[in-house]
Design a protein around this motif. Structure first.
Motif, PDB file in Angstrom:
ATOM      1  N   ARG A 139       0.849  -1.179   0.000  1.00  0.00           N
ATOM      2  CA  ARG A 139       0.000   0.000   0.000  1.00  0.00           C
ATOM      3  C   ARG A 139       0.889   1.234   0.000  1.00  0.00           C
ATOM      4  NH1 ARG A 139      -4.454   2.360   4.296  1.00  0.00           N
ATOM      5  NH2 ARG A 139      -2.561   2.900   5.437  1.00  0.00           N
ATOM      6  N   GLY A 144     -14.799  11.899  -5.541  1.00  0.00           N
ATOM      7  CA  GLY A 144     -14.633  10.542  -5.039  1.00  0.00           C
ATOM      8  C   GLY A 144     -14.783   9.452  -6.084  1.00  0.00           C
ATOM      9  N   ILE A 169      -8.363   9.483  -8.461  1.00  0.00           N
ATOM     10  CA  ILE A 169      -9.571   9.675  -7.668  1.00  0.00           C
ATOM     11  C   ILE A 169      -9.951  11.135  -7.804  1.00  0.00           C
ATOM     12  CG2 ILE A 169      -8.267  10.029  -5.505  1.00  0.00           C
ATOM     13  CD1 ILE A 169     -10.697   8.623  -4.097  1.00  0.00           C
ATOM     14  N   SER A 212      -7.754   5.079  -2.953  1.00  0.00           N
ATOM     15  CA  SER A 212      -8.706   5.505  -1.943  1.00  0.00           C
ATOM     16  C   SER A 212      -8.186   6.783  -1.290  1.00  0.00           C
ATOM     17  CB  SER A 212      -8.928   4.414  -0.896  1.00  0.00           C
ATOM     18  OG  SER A 212      -7.718   4.117  -0.217  1.00  0.00           O
ATOM     19  N   ARG A 213      -9.059   7.376  -0.489  1.00  0.00           N
ATOM     20  CA  ARG A 213      -8.709   8.663   0.105  1.00  0.00           C
ATOM     21  C   ARG A 213      -9.192   8.710   1.548  1.00  0.00           C
ATOM     22  NH1 ARG A 213     -11.363  12.944  -3.420  1.00  0.00           N
ATOM     23  NH2 ARG A 213     -13.236  12.423  -2.242  1.00  0.00           N
ATOM     24  N   ASP A 214      -8.403   9.351   2.394  1.00  0.00           N
ATOM     25  CA  ASP A 214      -8.810   9.638   3.763  1.00  0.00           C
ATOM     26  C   ASP A 214      -8.710  11.147   3.928  1.00  0.00           C
ATOM     27  OD1 ASP A 214      -9.008  10.083   6.515  1.00  0.00           O
ATOM     28  OD2 ASP A 214      -8.115   8.152   7.001  1.00  0.00           O
ATOM     29  N   THR A 232      -6.196  -0.413  -6.149  1.00  0.00           N
ATOM     30  CA  THR A 232      -7.331   0.313  -5.607  1.00  0.00           C
ATOM     31  C   THR A 232      -6.839   1.635  -5.061  1.00  0.00           C
ATOM     32  OG1 THR A 232      -8.428  -1.758  -4.975  1.00  0.00           O
ATOM     33  CG2 THR A 232      -9.255   0.275  -3.991  1.00  0.00           C
ATOM     34  N   THR A 237     -13.543   7.052  -9.040  1.00  0.00           N
ATOM     35  CA  THR A 237     -12.241   6.453  -9.303  1.00  0.00           C
ATOM     36  C   THR A 237     -12.140   5.981 -10.754  1.00  0.00           C
ATOM     37  OG1 THR A 237     -13.016   4.311  -8.481  1.00  0.00           O
ATOM     38  CG2 THR A 237     -11.883   5.748  -6.917  1.00  0.00           C
TER      39      THR A 237
END
Length: 135
Positions: free
Chosen positions: A19, A61, A57, A76-78, A74, A63
């Motif tokens: 990751r 939001g 992304i 993703s976002r925080d 994959t 993708t």
């Protein structure tokens, strides 16, 4: 100061997962489109056109993935941590590359078509993190 910093790269074996993280400062990641690109071995690090867009992304939001990596990566976002991640599974030697995250410019607008994967639609880049896949 707008800055992007990638981390999480390393040397792994075929079939492993990694990751990658992209940390932003100076701007909120969730207000911009963020892409991940990679630069294959032997390519010129200074030539942005050699970088392959893999996922993106959008600030909404949504993708987007290159056909070659669908099902394997994959994004993703925080938003709370101001981080974007790239989960990479079942890594292969051909995934060996320097991985960069990049901030979309004002010229990158949804609907993207294929523009999300074009390097010139991004105006800020991190320094990259090396991923090496070898047995």
């Amino acid at each position: 100061q707008v800055q992007l910093v990638e981390s999480g790269g390393g040397r792994v074996q075929p079939g492993d997962s990694l990751r990658l993280s992209c940390s932003a400062s100076g701007f909120p990641l969730d207000q911009y489109h963020i892409g991940w690109f990679r630069l294959a071995p032997g390519k010129d690090r200074e030539d942005l056109s050699d970088r392959e867009g893999i996922p993106c992304i959008s600030k909404a939001g949504n993708t987007y993935y290159a056909d070659s990596v669908k099902g394997l990566l994959t994004i993703s976002r925080d938003a709370a941590k101001n981080m974007v991640y790239l989960q990479m599974n079942d890594l292969k030697p051909e995934d060996t590359a320097v991985y960069f995250c990049a901030k979309g410019s004002a010229f990158l607008q949804e609907p993207f078509g294929k523009s999300w994967a074009r390097y010139h639609r991004y105006d800020r880049w991190g320094q990259g993190t090396q991923v090496t896949v070898a047995s």
